[in-house]
Design an enzyme around this catalytic site. Structure first.
Site, PDB file in Angstrom:
ATOM      1  N   CYS A   1       0.838  -1.199   0.000  1.00  0.00           N
ATOM      2  CA  CYS A   1       0.000   0.000   0.000  1.00  0.00           C
ATOM      3  C   CYS A   1       0.882   1.262   0.000  1.00  0.00           C
ATOM      4  O   CYS A   1       1.594   1.502  -0.960  1.00  0.00           O
ATOM      5  CB  CYS A   1      -1.002  -0.042   1.151  1.00  0.00           C
TER       6      CYS A   1
ATOM      7  N   HIS B   1      -3.705  -5.018  -0.176  1.00  0.00           N
ATOM      8  CA  HIS B   1      -3.284  -5.587   1.104  1.00  0.00           C
ATOM      9  C   HIS B   1      -3.340  -7.113   1.026  1.00  0.00           C
ATOM     10  O   HIS B   1      -4.418  -7.696   1.182  1.00  0.00           O
ATOM     11  CB  HIS B   1      -4.193  -5.087   2.228  1.00  0.00           C
TER      12      HIS B   1
ATOM     13  N   GLU C   1      -2.397  -9.202   3.191  1.00  0.00           N
ATOM     14  CA  GLU C   1      -2.786  -9.732   4.501  1.00  0.00           C
ATOM     15  C   GLU C   1      -4.295  -9.704   4.715  1.00  0.00           C
ATOM     16  O   GLU C   1      -4.806 -10.300   5.667  1.00  0.00           O
ATOM     17  CB  GLU C   1      -2.069  -8.969   5.615  1.00  0.00           C
TER      18      GLU C   1
END
Length: 217
Positions: free
Chosen positions: A83, A194, A196
């Site tokens: 990001c 992202h 994750e």
């Protein structure tokens, strides 16, 4: 020999623990630190972050982390920017209090600018597709990732059209077509989304990075 942990850079811009959990779930080990000495000596680095390019760039400079990151990048350690961490790899960004340019790490050419749209909501938040480029289809970070895979975004700024095509591994189309992933062809990778928070696709990307960092496959 046990691989040393992947160092997650704490520059006080969020999402560190979710990134740490993601790397562990992907089979790696990770440590969060804001210590420039540990960052400079790392065997692998992740630069995550949410927030303003200008504020983050200022903190990196004031804290000594900028020099530490450049030293590690200069050694060619595996590096993943997430990001804001992707945007900071580039030369400059316009996300500042007064709209002026702030200086990034400058290890890749180009800039980050605001997404503008009269039709679509900005910030761009939610799931969207990755359009892999020919470089992306050969990029080890995207091994096992299908064309058109959906990943999770939350951002108002993105890489601009001045980013050389030879760095772009994926594009996403929202407000404009922007580079949603980049690779220097060596060991430095960045993604606007992202991983994750991107379910099975994100976990595959993190597994690939753990492998590239010398951890478990």
């Amino acid at each position: 020999m046990t691989a040393r942990p992947i160092v997650i850079v704490d520059y006080h811009k969020g999402n560190l623990r979710s990134v740490e959990r993601g790397l562990v779930e992907a089979g790696g080990t990770a440590v969060v630190t804001d210590d420039p000495v540990a960052i400079a000596a790392a065997d692998a680095l992740v630069l995550p972050g949410v927030g303003s390019f200008g504020d983050a760039a200022a903190y990196l400079g004031e804290s000594g982390q900028r020099e530490a990151l450049l030293a590690a990048l200069g050694r060619g350690v595996p590096f993943l920017g997430i990001c804001l961490g992707l945007q900071l790899l580039f030369e400059r960004g316009s996300e500042t209090d007064d709209g002026s340019w702030a200086e990034g790490l400058g290890v890749m050419a180009g800039s980050a600018t605001r997404l503008e749209s009269s039709r679509l909501k900005v910030p761009h938040v939610g799931w969207d597709q990755l359009d892999l480029t020919p470089l992306g289809r050969s990029c080890p970070l995207f091994a096992g990732v299908a064309e058109g895979a959906h990943v999770y975004f939350t951002h108002s700024y993105a890489l601009a059209d001045d980013v050389p095509a030879g760095l772009v591994t994926a594009r996403t189309h929202y407000a404009r077509s922007f580079a949603s992933a980049a690779w220097d062809g060596s060991s430095t990778y960045g993604v606007q989304f992202h991983p994750e928070k991107s379910s099975a696709v994100g976990l595959q990307i993190l597994r690939n990075f753990v492998r590239l960092a010398g951890g478990a496959a």
